[in-house]
Enzyme design. Sequence first.
Site, PDB file in Angstrom:
ATOM      1  N   ARG A  22       0.823  -1.216   0.000  1.00 55.56           N
ATOM      2  CA  ARG A  22       0.000   0.000   0.000  1.00 55.56           C
ATOM      3  C   ARG A  22       0.853   1.260   0.000  1.00 55.56           C
ATOM      4  O   ARG A  22       0.566   2.219  -0.702  1.00 55.56           O
ATOM      5  CB  ARG A  22      -0.957  -0.014   1.202  1.00 55.56           C
ATOM      6  N   CYS A 160      -7.440   0.990  12.069  1.00 53.46           N
ATOM      7  CA  CYS A 160      -6.274   0.311  12.640  1.00 53.46           C
ATOM      8  C   CYS A 160      -6.588  -0.128  14.065  1.00 53.46           C
ATOM      9  O   CYS A 160      -6.529  -1.294  14.398  1.00 53.46           O
ATOM     10  CB  CYS A 160      -5.073   1.237  12.589  1.00 53.46           C
ATOM     11  N   SER A 181      -2.842  -2.954  13.172  1.00 53.24           N
ATOM     12  CA  SER A 181      -1.667  -2.444  12.479  1.00 53.24           C
ATOM     13  C   SER A 181      -1.226  -1.169  13.188  1.00 53.24           C
ATOM     14  O   SER A 181      -2.064  -0.309  13.473  1.00 53.24           O
ATOM     15  CB  SER A 181      -2.080  -2.157  11.020  1.00 53.24           C
ATOM     16  N   ASP A 183       1.774   1.903  13.466  1.00 49.38           N
ATOM     17  CA  ASP A 183       2.938   2.709  13.112  1.00 49.38           C
ATOM     18  C   ASP A 183       3.493   3.213  14.446  1.00 49.38           C
ATOM     19  O   ASP A 183       3.004   4.189  15.009  1.00 49.38           O
ATOM     20  CB  ASP A 183       2.433   3.845  12.203  1.00 49.38           C
ATOM     21  N   ASN A 191      -2.237   6.580  19.700  1.00 51.38           N
ATOM     22  CA  ASN A 191      -3.173   5.529  20.099  1.00 51.38           C
ATOM     23  C   ASN A 191      -3.127   5.256  21.602  1.00 51.38           C
ATOM     24  O   ASN A 191      -4.152   4.996  22.219  1.00 51.38           O
ATOM     25  CB  ASN A 191      -2.915   4.246  19.293  1.00 51.38           C
ATOM     26  N   HIS A 221       4.989  -1.952  13.763  1.00 49.90           N
ATOM     27  CA  HIS A 221       6.084  -1.722  12.807  1.00 49.90           C
ATOM     28  C   HIS A 221       6.685  -0.325  12.879  1.00 49.90           C
ATOM     29  O   HIS A 221       6.080   0.607  13.385  1.00 49.90           O
ATOM     30  CB  HIS A 221       5.594  -2.003  11.372  1.00 49.90           C
ATOM     31  N   ILE A 222       7.898  -0.244  12.348  1.00 51.87           N
ATOM     32  CA  ILE A 222       8.583   1.029  12.138  1.00 51.87           C
ATOM     33  C   ILE A 222       8.906   1.086  10.643  1.00 51.87           C
ATOM     34  O   ILE A 222       9.526   0.158  10.106  1.00 51.87           O
ATOM     35  CB  ILE A 222       9.885   1.104  12.981  1.00 51.87           C
ATOM     36  N   SER A 282       3.783   8.007   6.224  1.00 49.41           N
ATOM     37  CA  SER A 282       3.518   7.281   4.974  1.00 49.41           C
ATOM     38  C   SER A 282       2.029   7.241   4.686  1.00 49.41           C
ATOM     39  O   SER A 282       1.258   6.772   5.525  1.00 49.41           O
ATOM     40  CB  SER A 282       4.023   5.840   5.090  1.00 49.41           C
TER      41      SER A 282
HETATM   42  N1  LIG Z   1       1.222   5.765   8.207  1.00 55.66           N
HETATM   43  C1  LIG Z   1       0.249   6.124   9.045  1.00 55.66           C
HETATM   44  N2  LIG Z   1       0.516   6.193  10.363  1.00 55.66           N
HETATM   45  C2  LIG Z   1      -0.441   6.566  11.238  1.00 55.66           C
HETATM   46  O1  LIG Z   1      -0.149   6.613  12.442  1.00 55.66           O
HETATM   47  C3  LIG Z   1      -1.753   6.866  10.750  1.00 55.66           C
HETATM   48  C4  LIG Z   1      -2.001   6.795   9.367  1.00 55.66           C
HETATM   49  N3  LIG Z   1      -0.980   6.415   8.532  1.00 55.66           N
HETATM   50  N4  LIG Z   1      -3.205   7.124   8.836  1.00 55.66           N
HETATM   51  C5  LIG Z   1      -4.346   7.380   9.686  1.00 55.66           C
HETATM   52  C6  LIG Z   1      -3.990   7.917  10.997  1.00 55.66           C
HETATM   53  C7  LIG Z   1      -3.540   9.342  11.071  1.00 55.66           C
HETATM   54  N5  LIG Z   1      -2.655   9.316  12.241  1.00 55.66           N
HETATM   55  C8  LIG Z   1      -1.602  10.216  12.408  1.00 55.66           C
HETATM   56  C9  LIG Z   1      -1.256  11.081  11.380  1.00 55.66           C
HETATM   57  C10 LIG Z   1      -0.219  11.978  11.553  1.00 55.66           C
HETATM   58  C11 LIG Z   1       0.461  12.010  12.752  1.00 55.66           C
HETATM   59  C12 LIG Z   1       1.572  13.025  12.912  1.00 55.66           C
HETATM   60  O2  LIG Z   1       2.065  13.570  11.960  1.00 55.66           O
HETATM   61  N6  LIG Z   1       1.982  13.301  14.134  1.00 55.66           N
HETATM   62  C13 LIG Z   1       3.068  14.233  14.421  1.00 55.66           C
HETATM   63  C14 LIG Z   1       2.618  15.608  14.830  1.00 55.66           C
HETATM   64  C15 LIG Z   1       1.190  15.953  14.683  1.00 55.66           C
HETATM   65  C16 LIG Z   1       0.867  17.375  15.085  1.00 55.66           C
HETATM   66  O3  LIG Z   1       1.715  18.274  14.954  1.00 55.66           O
HETATM   67  O4  LIG Z   1      -0.265  17.598  15.560  1.00 55.66           O
HETATM   68  C17 LIG Z   1       3.893  13.698  15.580  1.00 55.66           C
HETATM   69  O5  LIG Z   1       5.060  14.100  15.650  1.00 55.66           O
HETATM   70  O6  LIG Z   1       3.364  12.941  16.394  1.00 55.66           O
HETATM   71  C18 LIG Z   1       0.112  11.147  13.778  1.00 55.66           C
HETATM   72  C19 LIG Z   1      -0.917  10.248  13.606  1.00 55.66           C
HETATM   73  C20 LIG Z   1      -2.578   7.999  12.762  1.00 55.66           C
HETATM   74  N7  LIG Z   1      -2.824   7.221  11.590  1.00 55.66           N
HETATM   75  O1  LIG Z   2      -4.771   4.940  14.596  1.00 52.81           O
HETATM   76  C1  LIG Z   2      -3.931   4.562  13.746  1.00 52.81           C
HETATM   77  C2  LIG Z   2      -4.188   4.610  12.388  1.00 52.81           C
HETATM   78  C3  LIG Z   2      -3.241   4.175  11.530  1.00 52.81           C
HETATM   79  N1  LIG Z   2      -2.060   3.685  11.969  1.00 52.81           N
HETATM   80  C4  LIG Z   2      -1.055   3.236  10.978  1.00 52.81           C
HETATM   81  C5  LIG Z   2      -0.705   1.788  10.918  1.00 52.81           C
HETATM   82  C6  LIG Z   2      -0.192   1.641   9.489  1.00 52.81           C
HETATM   83  O2  LIG Z   2       1.160   2.089   9.429  1.00 52.81           O
HETATM   84  C7  LIG Z   2      -1.061   2.617   8.711  1.00 52.81           C
HETATM   85  C8  LIG Z   2      -2.274   1.958   8.088  1.00 52.81           C
HETATM   86  O3  LIG Z   2      -1.867   1.128   7.064  1.00 52.81           O
HETATM   87  P1  LIG Z   2      -2.583  -0.271   6.706  1.00 52.81           P
HETATM   88  O4  LIG Z   2      -1.943  -0.639   5.401  1.00 52.81           O
HETATM   89  O5  LIG Z   2      -4.046  -0.005   6.556  1.00 52.81           O
HETATM   90  O6  LIG Z   2      -2.265  -1.234   7.809  1.00 52.81           O
HETATM   91  O7  LIG Z   2      -1.509   3.556   9.681  1.00 52.81           O
HETATM   92  C9  LIG Z   2      -1.775   3.663  13.316  1.00 52.81           C
HETATM   93  O8  LIG Z   2      -0.687   3.252  13.767  1.00 52.81           O
HETATM   94  N2  LIG Z   2      -2.732   4.083  14.167  1.00 52.81           N
END
Ligand SMILES: Nc1nc(=O)c2c([nH]1)NC[C@@H]1CN(c3ccc(C(=O)N[C@@H](CCC(=O)O)C(=O)O)cc3)CN21
Ligand SMILES: O=c1ccn([C@H]2C[C@H](O)[C@@H](COP(=O)(O)O)O2)c(=O)[nH]1
Length: 283
Positions: A22, A160, A181, A183, A191, A221-222, A282
């Site tokens: 993906r 997730c 899943s 990140d 989370n 994962h990282i 990502s």
């Molecule tokens: N690859 C990926 N990882 C995720 O954790 C994730 C997704 N996709 N897609 C859906 C949601 C969106 N989420 C996210 C998206 C962005 C941040 C992020 O950029 N956090 C930054 C700062 C955010 C801010 O300034 O408010 C950080 O340093 O934590 C965190 C969680 C969690 N989820």
């Molecule tokens: O609440 C969340 C939402 C998303 N993630 C992360 C986990 C994965 O890195 C991506 C989602 O990718 P999939 O291919 O759908 O597994 O977003 C998270 O950690 N926490």
Amino acid sequence: MKQYLELCQRIVDEGVWVENQRTGKRCRTVINADLTYDVANNQFPLITTRKSFWKAAIAELLGYIRGYDNAADFRALGTKTWDMNANDNAAWLNNPHRKGEDDMGRVYGVQGRSWRKPDGTTIDQLRKIVDDLSQGIDDRGEILTFYNPGEFDMGCLRPCMHTHTFSLLGDTLYLTSYQRSCDVPLGLNFNQIQVYTLLALVAQITGHKAGQAYHKIVNAHIYEDQLELMRDVQLKREPFPSPQLIINPDIKSLEDLETWVTMDDFEVVGYQHHDPIKYPFSV
Ligand SMILES: Nc1nc(=O)c2c([nH]1)NC[C@@H]1CN(c3ccc(C(=O)N[C@@H](CCC(=O)O)C(=O)O)cc3)CN21
Ligand SMILES: O=c1ccn([C@H]2C[C@H](O)[C@@H](COP(=O)(O)O)O2)c(=O)[nH]1
């Protein structure tokens, strides 16, 4: 904090490289992690080895509670975390179900508050749980699930953290949350806060003491472009003690959460942290 750092170290030491189609990136991956948060003693699981933008995480949770399906609504609450998945993801942009700019489709809270039945009516899972718990009822099925495979193609991302089970023992409320899943550098930072705050809030509005929150993760994962920062910067830092989360005691019902609550109703005291680290995201 210790359990978070141990999970990060475990991924660095024992993780296996897995290709992810993906995102087109490799992820260093372990299977199965169990984290516990002590809500009873207000040990707020905030990352201290970098600055955590905890308000954005609670804003995201509030958006799920309200059943939002739109990244603009999340921005209005105080988080941009859904912008990329709603607007910068080729598969979703080409999906005929997408209703335009910022639409996320039938994800997360939409399923939680209006799960569609074959007869065209909807189920409000969260309302049922809050009503039961308020009356002291735990029917062993107080389950809030966002995981609806029949509608995956109608949303920008499969959930997730997909299922939350509430349990009552006497007057103490527990929560078990499942995540398929994770990140770990970016998502888990949010989370952990969300699992903790969901239990604290639901205990408060249903009139119970909060116990422990159990967070069960399958694939942790990282991403390859995050590994160096985690291994050589974040994991080299010494953690600080946990801060505390203060929630406005005037929040007394699900309606309060749906209507007037903002990020000003949440405060963190005693947050000592290291400098921010900007991890790549990502889509
Ligand atoms: N690859 C990926 N990882 C995720 O954790 C994730 C997704 N996709 N897609 C859906 C949601 C969106 N989420 C996210 C998206 C962005 C941040 C992020 O950029 N956090 C930054 C700062 C955010 C801010 O300034 O408010 C950080 O340093 O934590 C965190 C969680 C969690 N989820
Ligand atoms: O609440 C969340 C939402 C998303 N993630 C992360 C986990 C994965 O890195 C991506 C989602 O990718 P999939 O291919 O759908 O597994 O977003 C998270 O950690 N926490």
